[in-house]
Design a protein around this motif. Structure first.
Motif, PDB file in Angstrom:
ATOM      1  N   TRP A 115       9.145  -0.127  -2.867  1.00 50.75           N
ATOM      2  CA  TRP A 115       9.142   0.168  -4.307  1.00 50.75           C
ATOM      3  C   TRP A 115       8.960  -1.120  -5.108  1.00 50.75           C
ATOM      4  O   TRP A 115       8.146  -1.188  -6.029  1.00 50.75           O
ATOM      5  CB  TRP A 115      10.459   0.856  -4.663  1.00 50.75           C
ATOM      6  CG  TRP A 115      10.604   1.262  -6.094  1.00 50.75           C
ATOM      7  CD1 TRP A 115      10.082   2.370  -6.703  1.00 50.75           C
ATOM      8  CD2 TRP A 115      11.343   0.562  -7.104  1.00 50.75           C
ATOM      9  NE1 TRP A 115      10.451   2.403  -8.023  1.00 50.75           N
ATOM     10  CE2 TRP A 115      11.224   1.314  -8.299  1.00 50.75           C
ATOM     11  CE3 TRP A 115      12.098  -0.603  -7.121  1.00 50.75           C
ATOM     12  CZ2 TRP A 115      11.828   0.925  -9.493  1.00 50.75           C
ATOM     13  CZ3 TRP A 115      12.694  -1.000  -8.303  1.00 50.75           C
ATOM     14  CH2 TRP A 115      12.560  -0.239  -9.474  1.00 50.75           C
ATOM     15  N   PHE A 116       9.699  -2.157  -4.742  1.00 52.38           N
ATOM     16  CA  PHE A 116       9.631  -3.431  -5.458  1.00 52.38           C
ATOM     17  C   PHE A 116       8.250  -4.073  -5.319  1.00 52.38           C
ATOM     18  O   PHE A 116       7.654  -4.515  -6.310  1.00 52.38           O
ATOM     19  CB  PHE A 116      10.709  -4.376  -4.917  1.00 52.38           C
ATOM     20  CG  PHE A 116      10.733  -5.729  -5.584  1.00 52.38           C
ATOM     21  CD1 PHE A 116      11.170  -5.867  -6.887  1.00 52.38           C
ATOM     22  CD2 PHE A 116      10.326  -6.865  -4.894  1.00 52.38           C
ATOM     23  CE1 PHE A 116      11.206  -7.119  -7.508  1.00 52.38           C
ATOM     24  CE2 PHE A 116      10.355  -8.113  -5.493  1.00 52.38           C
ATOM     25  CZ  PHE A 116      10.797  -8.237  -6.803  1.00 52.38           C
ATOM     26  N   LEU A 117       7.724  -4.121  -4.106  1.00 54.56           N
ATOM     27  CA  LEU A 117       6.427  -4.757  -3.878  1.00 54.56           C
ATOM     28  C   LEU A 117       5.295  -3.968  -4.535  1.00 54.56           C
ATOM     29  O   LEU A 117       4.317  -4.555  -5.011  1.00 54.56           O
ATOM     30  CB  LEU A 117       6.163  -4.901  -2.376  1.00 54.56           C
ATOM     31  CG  LEU A 117       7.095  -5.859  -1.624  1.00 54.56           C
ATOM     32  CD1 LEU A 117       6.765  -5.863  -0.137  1.00 54.56           C
ATOM     33  CD2 LEU A 117       7.017  -7.274  -2.193  1.00 54.56           C
ATOM     34  N   THR A 118       5.435  -2.655  -4.584  1.00 53.40           N
ATOM     35  CA  THR A 118       4.425  -1.833  -5.257  1.00 53.40           C
ATOM     36  C   THR A 118       4.375  -2.150  -6.745  1.00 53.40           C
ATOM     37  O   THR A 118       3.294  -2.319  -7.327  1.00 53.40           O
ATOM     38  CB  THR A 118       4.731  -0.335  -5.055  1.00 53.40           C
ATOM     39  OG1 THR A 118       4.670  -0.024  -3.663  1.00 53.40           O
ATOM     40  CG2 THR A 118       3.724   0.533  -5.808  1.00 53.40           C
ATOM     41  N   LEU A 119       5.545  -2.258  -7.370  1.00 57.30           N
ATOM     42  CA  LEU A 119       5.592  -2.580  -8.801  1.00 57.30           C
ATOM     43  C   LEU A 119       5.166  -4.022  -9.058  1.00 57.30           C
ATOM     44  O   LEU A 119       4.530  -4.322 -10.077  1.00 57.30           O
ATOM     45  CB  LEU A 119       7.000  -2.338  -9.341  1.00 57.30           C
ATOM     46  CG  LEU A 119       7.472  -0.877  -9.316  1.00 57.30           C
ATOM     47  CD1 LEU A 119       8.881  -0.753  -9.877  1.00 57.30           C
ATOM     48  CD2 LEU A 119       6.517   0.014 -10.105  1.00 57.30           C
ATOM     49  N   LEU A 120       5.508  -4.912  -8.144  1.00 63.15           N
ATOM     50  CA  LEU A 120       5.068  -6.299  -8.261  1.00 63.15           C
ATOM     51  C   LEU A 120       3.541  -6.365  -8.248  1.00 63.15           C
ATOM     52  O   LEU A 120       2.924  -7.082  -9.048  1.00 63.15           O
ATOM     53  CB  LEU A 120       5.649  -7.117  -7.109  1.00 63.15           C
ATOM     54  CG  LEU A 120       5.351  -8.618  -7.087  1.00 63.15           C
ATOM     55  CD1 LEU A 120       6.058  -9.324  -8.240  1.00 63.15           C
ATOM     56  CD2 LEU A 120       5.793  -9.225  -5.751  1.00 63.15           C
ATOM     57  N   SER A 121       2.934  -5.609  -7.356  1.00 64.02           N
ATOM     58  CA  SER A 121       1.469  -5.571  -7.272  1.00 64.02           C
ATOM     59  C   SER A 121       0.861  -4.969  -8.535  1.00 64.02           C
ATOM     60  O   SER A 121      -0.109  -5.491  -9.087  1.00 64.02           O
ATOM     61  CB  SER A 121       1.035  -4.756  -6.052  1.00 64.02           C
ATOM     62  OG  SER A 121       1.461  -5.365  -4.859  1.00 64.02           O
ATOM     63  N   ARG A 122       1.444  -3.878  -8.983  1.00 63.77           N
ATOM     64  CA  ARG A 122       0.881  -3.154 -10.129  1.00 63.77           C
ATOM     65  C   ARG A 122       1.001  -3.935 -11.427  1.00 63.77           C
ATOM     66  O   ARG A 122       0.049  -4.003 -12.215  1.00 63.77           O
ATOM     67  CB  ARG A 122       1.595  -1.807 -10.271  1.00 63.77           C
ATOM     68  CG  ARG A 122       1.075  -0.935 -11.415  1.00 63.77           C
ATOM     69  CD  ARG A 122       1.930   0.318 -11.542  1.00 63.77           C
ATOM     70  NE  ARG A 122       1.992   1.033 -10.266  1.00 63.77           N
ATOM     71  CZ  ARG A 122       2.931   1.931  -9.975  1.00 63.77           C
ATOM     72  NH1 ARG A 122       3.895   2.199 -10.848  1.00 63.77           N
ATOM     73  NH2 ARG A 122       2.916   2.544  -8.809  1.00 63.77           N
ATOM     74  N   HIS A 123       2.147  -4.554 -11.664  1.00 64.44           N
ATOM     75  CA  HIS A 123       2.408  -5.142 -12.974  1.00 64.44           C
ATOM     76  C   HIS A 123       2.231  -6.655 -13.048  1.00 64.44           C
ATOM     77  O   HIS A 123       2.011  -7.190 -14.140  1.00 64.44           O
ATOM     78  CB  HIS A 123       3.832  -4.791 -13.415  1.00 64.44           C
ATOM     79  CG  HIS A 123       4.065  -3.325 -13.576  1.00 64.44           C
ATOM     80  ND1 HIS A 123       3.336  -2.550 -14.455  1.00 64.44           N
ATOM     81  CD2 HIS A 123       4.948  -2.485 -12.963  1.00 64.44           C
ATOM     82  CE1 HIS A 123       3.760  -1.290 -14.391  1.00 64.44           C
ATOM     83  NE2 HIS A 123       4.732  -1.226 -13.490  1.00 64.44           N
ATOM     84  N   VAL A 124       2.345  -7.350 -11.922  1.00 63.94           N
ATOM     85  CA  VAL A 124       2.251  -8.813 -11.941  1.00 63.94           C
ATOM     86  C   VAL A 124       0.945  -9.294 -11.308  1.00 63.94           C
ATOM     87  O   VAL A 124       0.199 -10.070 -11.911  1.00 63.94           O
ATOM     88  CB  VAL A 124       3.457  -9.456 -11.222  1.00 63.94           C
ATOM     89  CG1 VAL A 124       3.328 -10.982 -11.233  1.00 63.94           C
ATOM     90  CG2 VAL A 124       4.763  -9.032 -11.891  1.00 63.94           C
TER      91      VAL A 124
END
Length: 373
Positions: A115-124
């Motif tokens: 979940w964290f890495l997915t959001l990191l990829s999407r937003h950062v």
């Protein structure tokens, strides 16, 4: 308790958190906040928070000017329910840490890391290719990376923190000399030197050699990395942020988020002052770049260019003999910014062979110009 008087109780802080996060987004346009709720309580109409992710807008924008390397780490929170904090960080052009994103989760697991890495990829990361992720060998991270795409070839890469590899190695063999050799092997950027160190480990302890030999060399060694790490061997970036937040880990959730904001603001204020000073002094590059350029320049003085090809912009450079070593020949291709020693592919900064070849090229050009006159 005094802490509750200042920061409120755990329960009141959890209730306050959504409102505080909403204010963060409203008054800091571009700041990202994402929630993952674990359950819904019909009796109260409330959601039970499972995960919360946040990334400040200046950090997201700042990453576009950092190296293509992200360090991630997890740490315990000493709160009522023993949550975990996940942190991602990068390094700017002046070798300074930039916090990228934070999350509070109920546990370090494949699910929470994915979940964290997915959001990191999407937003950062936002579609940026060639990003290398450095982490410890937590099973949740390894599995989450395999199930994703941004940190898998050809789009990116996942590498292990060398310090964690050495620490894990030492728990098995408990030998200071072997641990030092493990670090030397992992940090060596030339394959022939890596092989020599591994043979030394093998001569001292075959089992220790086999332990390291079973780990994918791309994951933990600079010599087989292919340049993804850009010279960054550990997760010190994210652990540095962890250290700064150490005192906050006993506080309620909203207070923890407030402190991440305060620390991040301080990072930007301090570095803005330094950057203005560098510009005022007429600096073309960062302090770190000047330091590295000067270091390679000094080392290049004792190297010798034996062959030079003006058309191909390449040269053969023989290194200085020192402590029984040296007198090795490396080929430098200045146009492609490549050196057979592998060091500049690792650090993405010109090394002493480049400096020597560049100086010889300039001198050859001067001689050619003089002869024409």
């Amino acid at each position: 308790m005094a802490r509750e008087i200042v920061y409120g109780t755990w329960e009141s802080s959890v209730q306050k958190l959504p409102k505080y996060m909403g204010a963060l987004k409203k008054y800091n346009p571009g700041t990202i906040v994402e929630w993952e709720h674990k359950a819904f309580q019909p009796s109260t109409g409330a959601h039970v928070i499972g995960y919360v992710f946040w990334a400040f807008a200046p950090c997201i924008e700042g990453f576009q000017f950092c190296r293509n390397v992200i360090s991630v780490d997890g740490t315990h929170l000493y709160t009522k329910y023993r949550h975990k904090m996940l942190i991602a960080a990068a390094m700017d052009g002046n070798q300074q840490v930039l916090p990228l994103a934070f999350a509070i989760v109920d546990d370090e697991s494949t699910s929470s890391w994915k979940w964290f890495l997915t959001l990191l990829s999407r937003h950062v990361i936002r579609g940026r290719r060639g990003v290398c992720l450095i982490s410890d060998r937590h099973p949740g991270i390894i599995k989450a990376v395999r199930e994703g795409s941004d940190f898998v070839s050809p789009h990116g890469a996942h590498r292990y923190c060398l310090r964690h590899v050495c620490s894990n190695f030492n728990t098995h063999y408990k030998n200071v000399i072997l641990k030092d050799l493990c670090w030397r092997a992992g940090s060596e950027y030339q394959i022939r030197k890596f092989n020599r160190i591994m043979e030394e480990i093998k001569s001292q302890n075959v089992a220790a050699f086999e332990f390291l030999d079973k780990i994918n060399k791309e994951k933990w060694t600079a010599s087989h990395d292919g340049g993804w790490r850009t010279g960054i061997l550990t997760t010190n970036m994210s652990e540095c942020i962890n250290g700064v937040l150490k005192g906050a880990r006993r506080l309620p959730l909203t207070a923890i988020v407030e402190i991440t904001l305060a620390r991040t603001v301080n990072y930007f204020v301090t570095r803005e002052r330094r950057s203005h000073a560098m510009v005022a002094n007429g600096q073309l590059w960062t302090d770190f770049a000047y330091k590295m350029f000067n270091q390679w320049h000094q080392k290049s003085i004792d190297h010798t260019v034996t062959k030079y090809n003006h058309r191909q912009q390449s040269a053969s450079v023989v290194t200085k003999r020192q402590s029984g070593f040296g007198l090795n020949t490396h080929v430098v291709k200045i146009t492609n910014r490549e050196c057979s020693c592998g060091r500049n592919q690792t650090s993405r900064i010109h090394n002493e062979m480049d400096w020597r070849q560049t100086r010889e090229r300039q001198q050859a050009q001067q001689r050619e110009n003089s002869s024409r006159q």
